[in-house]
Design a protein around this motif. Sequence first.
Motif: not given
Length: 154
Positions: A64-93
């Motif tokens: 299946a193919s992903y559809v997603a929406k980013v909920r949050e992007v935040r730095p955890l340090g100078p060279d580290t970042v956290l990203l959270r998203a919700i996602s769903g899948l569209v089955p083939p066809g």
Amino acid sequence: MADDSAVRDLYSRLLDAWNHRDARAYAALIADDGTIIGFDGSIETGGKEVEEHLAGIFADHPTASYVAKVREVRPLGPDTVLLRAISGLVPPGADDLNPAANSHHTLIAERHGDTWRIVLFQNTPAAYHGRPHLVDQHTTELRELLEEQQPRLP
């Protein structure tokens, strides 16, 4: 803000690699010691292991193919970042989401020089046990994106 944009792009490339069933491109985004935790709980570490795992999945059946929406992007340090998203899948066809495959994505990325790589990607089922209104909310929100992105899905 540049880090925010770079990590959003990294996540987008990860989903595009999945949607195009490209195990090599997907694995190239994973740090040498990076880990992915799949929807089924499987754990793969390092690009080579990730590529072998995904190549088997892609060879065995249409994914299946992903559809997603980013909920949050935040730095955890100078060279580290956290990203959270919700996602769903569209089955083939199909042209609509399968709500049973809704999930939450958590991605942690590290910068090495000018390059961002994934050190953790976790795909957690969003079953919302006993709360069907949350399943509906998750699915409805992604359906709105799906309508906008429909031509982009493989």
